[in-house]
Motif scaffolding. Structure first.
Motif, PDB file in Angstrom:
ATOM      1  N   GLU A 242       0.759  -1.197   0.019  1.00 44.58           N
ATOM      2  CA  GLU A 242      -0.084  -0.136   0.205  1.00 44.58           C
ATOM      3  C   GLU A 242       0.718   1.296  -0.034  1.00 44.58           C
ATOM      4  O   GLU A 242       0.521   2.305  -0.421  1.00 44.58           O
ATOM      5  CB  GLU A 242      -1.052  -0.014   1.212  1.00 44.58           C
ATOM      6  CG  GLU A 242      -1.869  -1.147   1.171  1.00 44.58           C
ATOM      7  CD  GLU A 242      -2.927  -0.833   2.242  1.00 44.58           C
ATOM      8  OE1 GLU A 242      -4.038  -1.543   2.108  1.00 44.58           O
ATOM      9  OE2 GLU A 242      -2.474  -0.537   3.308  1.00 44.58           O
ATOM     10  N   LYS A 243       2.160   1.296   0.360  1.00 48.62           N
ATOM     11  CA  LYS A 243       2.945   2.416   0.539  1.00 48.62           C
ATOM     12  C   LYS A 243       2.913   3.049  -0.975  1.00 48.62           C
ATOM     13  O   LYS A 243       3.302   4.277  -1.090  1.00 48.62           O
ATOM     14  CB  LYS A 243       4.283   2.004   1.221  1.00 48.62           C
ATOM     15  CG  LYS A 243       4.165   1.811   2.572  1.00 48.62           C
ATOM     16  CD  LYS A 243       5.547   1.208   3.071  1.00 48.62           C
ATOM     17  CE  LYS A 243       5.791   1.193   4.712  1.00 48.62           C
ATOM     18  NZ  LYS A 243       7.023   0.780   5.050  1.00 48.62           N
ATOM     19  N   ARG A 244       3.081   2.006  -1.962  1.00 44.15           N
ATOM     20  CA  ARG A 244       3.261   2.535  -3.096  1.00 44.15           C
ATOM     21  C   ARG A 244       2.231   3.745  -3.788  1.00 44.15           C
ATOM     22  O   ARG A 244       2.289   4.574  -4.814  1.00 44.15           O
ATOM     23  CB  ARG A 244       3.278   1.412  -4.294  1.00 44.15           C
ATOM     24  CG  ARG A 244       4.528   0.520  -4.170  1.00 44.15           C
ATOM     25  CD  ARG A 244       4.272  -0.655  -5.218  1.00 44.15           C
ATOM     26  NE  ARG A 244       4.054  -0.681  -6.446  1.00 44.15           N
ATOM     27  CZ  ARG A 244       3.787  -1.694  -7.225  1.00 44.15           C
ATOM     28  NH1 ARG A 244       3.759  -2.734  -6.807  1.00 44.15           N
ATOM     29  NH2 ARG A 244       3.714  -1.188  -8.679  1.00 44.15           N
ATOM     30  N   TYR A 245       0.868   3.646  -2.995  1.00 42.41           N
ATOM     31  CA  TYR A 245      -0.070   4.479  -3.414  1.00 42.41           C
ATOM     32  C   TYR A 245      -0.763   5.169  -2.170  1.00 42.41           C
ATOM     33  O   TYR A 245      -1.827   5.586  -2.119  1.00 42.41           O
ATOM     34  CB  TYR A 245      -1.255   3.460  -3.747  1.00 42.41           C
ATOM     35  CG  TYR A 245      -0.795   2.532  -4.833  1.00 42.41           C
ATOM     36  CD1 TYR A 245      -0.845   2.598  -6.099  1.00 42.41           C
ATOM     37  CD2 TYR A 245      -0.433   0.975  -4.471  1.00 42.41           C
ATOM     38  CE1 TYR A 245      -0.338   1.574  -6.911  1.00 42.41           C
ATOM     39  CE2 TYR A 245      -0.052   0.182  -5.396  1.00 42.41           C
ATOM     40  CZ  TYR A 245      -0.180   0.450  -6.823  1.00 42.41           C
ATOM     41  OH  TYR A 245       0.376  -0.586  -7.348  1.00 42.41           O
ATOM     42  N   ALA A 246       0.382   5.644  -1.275  1.00 42.60           N
ATOM     43  CA  ALA A 246      -0.042   6.266  -0.299  1.00 42.60           C
ATOM     44  C   ALA A 246      -0.764   7.564  -0.446  1.00 42.60           C
ATOM     45  O   ALA A 246      -0.350   8.516  -1.464  1.00 42.60           O
ATOM     46  CB  ALA A 246       1.408   6.582   0.504  1.00 42.60           C
ATOM     47  N   GLY A 247      -1.687   7.740   0.340  1.00 45.04           N
ATOM     48  CA  GLY A 247      -2.477   9.029  -0.128  1.00 45.04           C
ATOM     49  C   GLY A 247      -3.664   8.912  -1.169  1.00 45.04           C
ATOM     50  O   GLY A 247      -4.427   9.695  -1.599  1.00 45.04           O
ATOM     51  N   ARG A 248      -3.425   7.867  -1.715  1.00 48.47           N
ATOM     52  CA  ARG A 248      -4.547   7.608  -2.842  1.00 48.47           C
ATOM     53  C   ARG A 248      -5.430   6.406  -2.942  1.00 48.47           C
ATOM     54  O   ARG A 248      -6.305   6.460  -3.658  1.00 48.47           O
ATOM     55  CB  ARG A 248      -3.577   7.480  -4.095  1.00 48.47           C
ATOM     56  CG  ARG A 248      -2.619   8.504  -4.580  1.00 48.47           C
ATOM     57  CD  ARG A 248      -1.561   8.179  -5.766  1.00 48.47           C
ATOM     58  NE  ARG A 248      -2.407   7.778  -6.906  1.00 48.47           N
ATOM     59  CZ  ARG A 248      -1.926   7.193  -7.950  1.00 48.47           C
ATOM     60  NH1 ARG A 248      -0.629   6.501  -7.983  1.00 48.47           N
ATOM     61  NH2 ARG A 248      -2.935   6.921  -9.017  1.00 48.47           N
ATOM     62  N   ILE A 249      -5.327   5.549  -2.069  1.00 46.13           N
ATOM     63  CA  ILE A 249      -6.285   4.478  -1.650  1.00 46.13           C
ATOM     64  C   ILE A 249      -6.588   4.479  -0.148  1.00 46.13           C
ATOM     65  O   ILE A 249      -5.960   4.990   0.731  1.00 46.13           O
ATOM     66  CB  ILE A 249      -5.728   3.349  -1.970  1.00 46.13           C
ATOM     67  CG1 ILE A 249      -4.538   2.792  -1.327  1.00 46.13           C
ATOM     68  CG2 ILE A 249      -5.280   3.032  -3.668  1.00 46.13           C
ATOM     69  CD1 ILE A 249      -3.873   1.369  -1.455  1.00 46.13           C
ATOM     70  N   ARG A 250      -8.133   4.446   0.170  1.00 45.44           N
ATOM     71  CA  ARG A 250      -8.448   4.423   1.460  1.00 45.44           C
ATOM     72  C   ARG A 250      -8.858   3.037   2.023  1.00 45.44           C
ATOM     73  O   ARG A 250      -9.485   2.365   1.403  1.00 45.44           O
ATOM     74  CB  ARG A 250      -9.725   5.402   1.497  1.00 45.44           C
ATOM     75  CG  ARG A 250      -9.406   6.767   0.954  1.00 45.44           C
ATOM     76  CD  ARG A 250     -10.908   7.363   0.699  1.00 45.44           C
ATOM     77  NE  ARG A 250     -10.758   8.719   0.209  1.00 45.44           N
ATOM     78  CZ  ARG A 250     -11.668   9.533  -0.667  1.00 45.44           C
ATOM     79  NH1 ARG A 250     -12.848   8.741  -0.890  1.00 45.44           N
ATOM     80  NH2 ARG A 250     -11.626  10.609  -1.197  1.00 45.44           N
TER      81      ARG A 250
END
Length: 254
Positions: A242-250
């Protein structure tokens, strides 16, 4: 349909027949849907899934589940409260999904990137907020994948002020093959029981994700997928992905 068809076995028989039909008839459209998904993942995009009512079951099938793709985000009318600061009482309005501007606000709260893909789900394909979401996503340059019932949407008039239906706005349409009104088993004297669209919608989503994964593997890329948080190391491994998409997925409690 006979009275005997209104039974557990009757529903199993009829729904399995439709599922078999869907797996064959939607093959080409699933391939096209998979290409959209794979391209989104390949370009570090996020797949935003949106639906209202029971279509949210299909959203949950795509966004944030074990065995599913990590770069997925669930959009919901509840985002107005969870992320937009609205008072929870706004969700008491059963007509909220018919109000202009709601989808645009949900979109803005998600802050999508240009390469992000939108998957919009509606059995009827005419719900105002669903059509508005597809319209807004297209206006912002996103690709739109729709999951809907062509039988139902062709049988009802457009409800959005644009005169558009979801099918008019999608780059790819996956037909869930549900009947008009969704219920499968006809009752004596009129009406029907047992909705179908969730079963077929889940099948279409998983077929598309499987084929997208095949495309990524063929290109030498490992699909970023969730492991069940209920196996050793699963939760920690998921957090790393999930760190790859930090701030973009909830990912909220559910």
């Amino acid at each position: 349909m006979s009275v005997e068809s209104v039974s557990a076995q009757g529903f199993a028989r009829e729904s399995l027949a439709v599922l078999q039909h869907v797996t064959e008839s939607a093959r080409d459209d699933v391939t096209r849907a998979a290409e959209l998904i794979a391209e989104c993942v390949r370009t570090e995009g996020v797949i935003h899934a949106f639906g209202t009512g029971h279509s949210q079951a299909i959203v949950l099938e795509l966004a944030g589940r074990a065995g599913g793709l990590v770069p997925t985000n669930r959009l919901s009318i509840a985002d107005l409260v969870l992320y937009g600061g609205d008072d929870p009482s706004v969700l008491d309005d059963p007509l909220l999904e018919r109000q202009a501007g709601v989808a645009a606000r949900i979109y803005d709260l998600a802050a999508p990137h240009p390469q992000d893909l939108f998957v919009v789900i509606s059995n009827s394909g005419v719900n105002s907020v669903v059509v508005e979401m597809a319209l807004h996503a297209k206006a912002q340059g996103h690709r739109v994948l729709a999951i809907t019932s062509l039988t139902h949407t062709r049988a009802v008039p457009a409800a959005h002020s644009s005169g558009k239906k979801l099918v008019d706005l999608a780059d790819v349409v996956l037909d869930n093959a549900a009947p008009r009104g969704d219920a499968l088993l006809e009752l004596p004297g009129g009406g029907a029981v047992c909705a179908l669209s969730t079963l077929t919608g889940v099948m279409l989503v998983q077929m598309a994700v499987a084929q997208a994964s095949a495309l990524l593997l063929a290109a030498g890329e490992r699909p970023p997928v969730y492991v069940s948080a209920n196996v050793p190391g699963g939760f920690e491994g998921n957090l790393e992905l999930e760190k790859r998409y930090a701030g973009r997925i909830r990912r909220t409690a559910s």
